[in-house]
Design a protein around this motif. Sequence first.
Motif, PDB file in Angstrom:
ATOM      1  N   GLY A  88       0.578  -1.071  -0.172  1.00  0.00           N
ATOM      2  CA  GLY A  88      -0.324   0.054  -0.305  1.00  0.00           C
ATOM      3  C   GLY A  88       1.002   1.563   0.423  1.00  0.00           C
ATOM      4  O   GLY A  88       0.464   2.132  -1.148  1.00  0.00           O
ATOM      5  N   VAL A  89       2.058   1.480   1.221  1.00  0.00           N
ATOM      6  CA  VAL A  89       3.053   2.169   0.967  1.00  0.00           C
ATOM      7  C   VAL A  89       3.765   2.069  -0.209  1.00  0.00           C
ATOM      8  O   VAL A  89       3.758   4.197  -1.313  1.00  0.00           O
ATOM      9  CB  VAL A  89       3.842   2.009   1.565  1.00  0.00           C
TER      10      VAL A  89
ATOM     11  N   PHE B  72       3.096   2.000  -3.414  1.00  0.00           N
ATOM     12  CA  PHE B  72       1.542   2.149  -4.443  1.00  0.00           C
ATOM     13  C   PHE B  72       1.153   3.506  -4.166  1.00  0.00           C
ATOM     14  O   PHE B  72       1.310   4.430  -5.182  1.00  0.00           O
ATOM     15  CB  PHE B  72       0.501   1.580  -4.813  1.00  0.00           C
ATOM     16  N   PHE B  73       1.143   3.843  -2.623  1.00  0.00           N
ATOM     17  CA  PHE B  73       0.662   5.403  -2.606  1.00  0.00           C
ATOM     18  C   PHE B  73       1.519   6.355  -2.963  1.00  0.00           C
ATOM     19  O   PHE B  73       1.465   7.411  -4.043  1.00  0.00           O
ATOM     20  CB  PHE B  73       0.540   5.692  -1.164  1.00  0.00           C
TER      21      PHE B  73
ATOM     22  N   GLY C 116       2.383   7.189  -6.645  1.00  0.00           N
ATOM     23  CA  GLY C 116       1.218   7.271  -7.428  1.00  0.00           C
ATOM     24  C   GLY C 116       1.123   8.824  -6.788  1.00  0.00           C
ATOM     25  O   GLY C 116       0.822  10.069  -7.752  1.00  0.00           O
TER      26      GLY C 116
ATOM     27  N   LEU D 102      -6.671   8.483  -6.535  1.00  0.00           N
ATOM     28  CA  LEU D 102      -5.290   8.149  -6.207  1.00  0.00           C
ATOM     29  C   LEU D 102      -5.846   7.562  -4.690  1.00  0.00           C
ATOM     30  O   LEU D 102      -5.325   6.503  -4.117  1.00  0.00           O
ATOM     31  CB  LEU D 102      -4.334   9.505  -5.854  1.00  0.00           C
ATOM     32  N   ALA D 103      -6.149   8.110  -3.671  1.00  0.00           N
ATOM     33  CA  ALA D 103      -7.295   7.362  -2.983  1.00  0.00           C
ATOM     34  C   ALA D 103      -7.992   6.696  -2.986  1.00  0.00           C
ATOM     35  O   ALA D 103      -8.240   5.279  -2.241  1.00  0.00           O
ATOM     36  CB  ALA D 103      -8.396   9.133  -2.060  1.00  0.00           C
TER      37      ALA D 103
ATOM     38  N   ALA E  40      -5.533   3.790  -3.556  1.00  0.00           N
ATOM     39  CA  ALA E  40      -4.361   3.601  -2.575  1.00  0.00           C
ATOM     40  C   ALA E  40      -5.718   2.695  -1.636  1.00  0.00           C
ATOM     41  O   ALA E  40      -4.744   1.338  -1.172  1.00  0.00           O
ATOM     42  CB  ALA E  40      -4.524   4.507  -1.407  1.00  0.00           C
TER      43      ALA E  40
ATOM     44  N   SER F 198      -5.201  -0.642  -2.949  1.00  0.00           N
ATOM     45  CA  SER F 198      -4.036  -1.819  -3.557  1.00  0.00           C
ATOM     46  C   SER F 198      -3.687  -2.578  -2.571  1.00  0.00           C
ATOM     47  O   SER F 198      -2.794  -3.178  -1.978  1.00  0.00           O
ATOM     48  CB  SER F 198      -2.554  -0.058  -3.591  1.00  0.00           C
ATOM     49  N   ILE F 199      -4.932  -1.189  -1.351  1.00  0.00           N
ATOM     50  CA  ILE F 199      -4.185  -2.460   0.511  1.00  0.00           C
ATOM     51  C   ILE F 199      -4.873  -3.537   0.074  1.00  0.00           C
ATOM     52  O   ILE F 199      -4.402  -4.275   0.697  1.00  0.00           O
ATOM     53  CB  ILE F 199      -4.990  -1.667   1.109  1.00  0.00           C
TER      54      ILE F 199
END
Length: 385
Positions: free
Chosen positions: A15-16, A18-19, A22, A88-89, A92, A95-96
């Motif tokens: 998650g981190v 990918f965030f 992004g 993006l949100a 995110a 992705s998690i």
Amino acid sequence: MRIRTVRARFTALYGVVFFLSGAVLLAIAGGVALSPTRVSTVAPGPEPAPAGSALTQAQTQIAWLQRQLTEQQAANTRQLLAGAAIALAVMAVVSIVLGRVIAGHVLRPLRTITAATRRITADNLHERLAVPGPADEVKDLADTIDELLERLEDSFAAQRRFVADASHELRTPLTTMRAALDVAMAKPEPAPPRTVVLADRLRTELDEIDRLLEGLLALARAQHGELPDRTTVSLAGLVSESVAARAPDIAARGLTVHEALGGDLPVRGSRALLGRMVENIIDNAIRHNHDRGWIRVATADDGGTGHLVVETGGEILDPRQVAGLARPFRRLGADRTGTGDGTGLGLSIVAAVATAHGGALDLRARPDGGLRVAVSLPLAVAVPA
């Protein structure tokens, strides 16, 4: 909050990453969108200048159009950045979720290995993980654990063979010593009184060693899972026979026996080992008891599982010491358990026989004093004819 599991750490890492990727992409896109745009103007050729009023109106119109264009561009940029931030949100969160799913898929073989390893104990070391799949790090780990289990199995088997072989080998000199003692005491001339006392003491010690060797042999057979004479026997019948055979010992100590035998409780296994298991439990209740004490013996059927429970009275025992009585040569002090004699193998043999028959031994110190010995065994289909 501390992240403890590998799956949670993998999820957070995915998650981190990918965030951050992004966010960097959004920053680059925003920088490009917000960068000033150069507008080049081409000076017109020499033409007759229009009237003053017409020129002023044209310049005003052009300035208004430029402001409108600038405001529209700013609105488009803000809308683009807002949409990118929302995207993006959303991604995110996605992705998690995907990271957790992917981490679970990656760690699934490790969970399988962990569960299989927990099932394998000293009594089923023959089992192997046998993890299928490509020759990767996970399979290397599983193969290494299988090799370790194989070495442990060989070590346990060698230890049990040594106990059995040593017990067999020691029986021969013991028999020779007992025979020599009997021959010496059987001579026509009377032996001195001290010699008779010494001979009796030697016989007692030889009998004790013989019981110890017999216990070691029974323990080795039970731990090795040797059940050649499998048959269906009545657990309640074994209990009744054992209590009846020990009636003189019970009467000698003035013990009161309360029996509550429910049904025959057919059990499939070795009659010799099961009989030895019941005898050891009853002997333990008689030996480690107070004079004029009591023994409570009960059997019950609990949905395909037979239970034998033997309770005795006495002083309050330490639960930590009681929990270790199923290990060989573990005994409580003589001041707390009556006579204090015995080989220290009785309950360890009970535990080994119960395990060899798919059951378990449960030892508990009674709150009011004394010991509670409970054995559970899977029941067979039918009682022997």
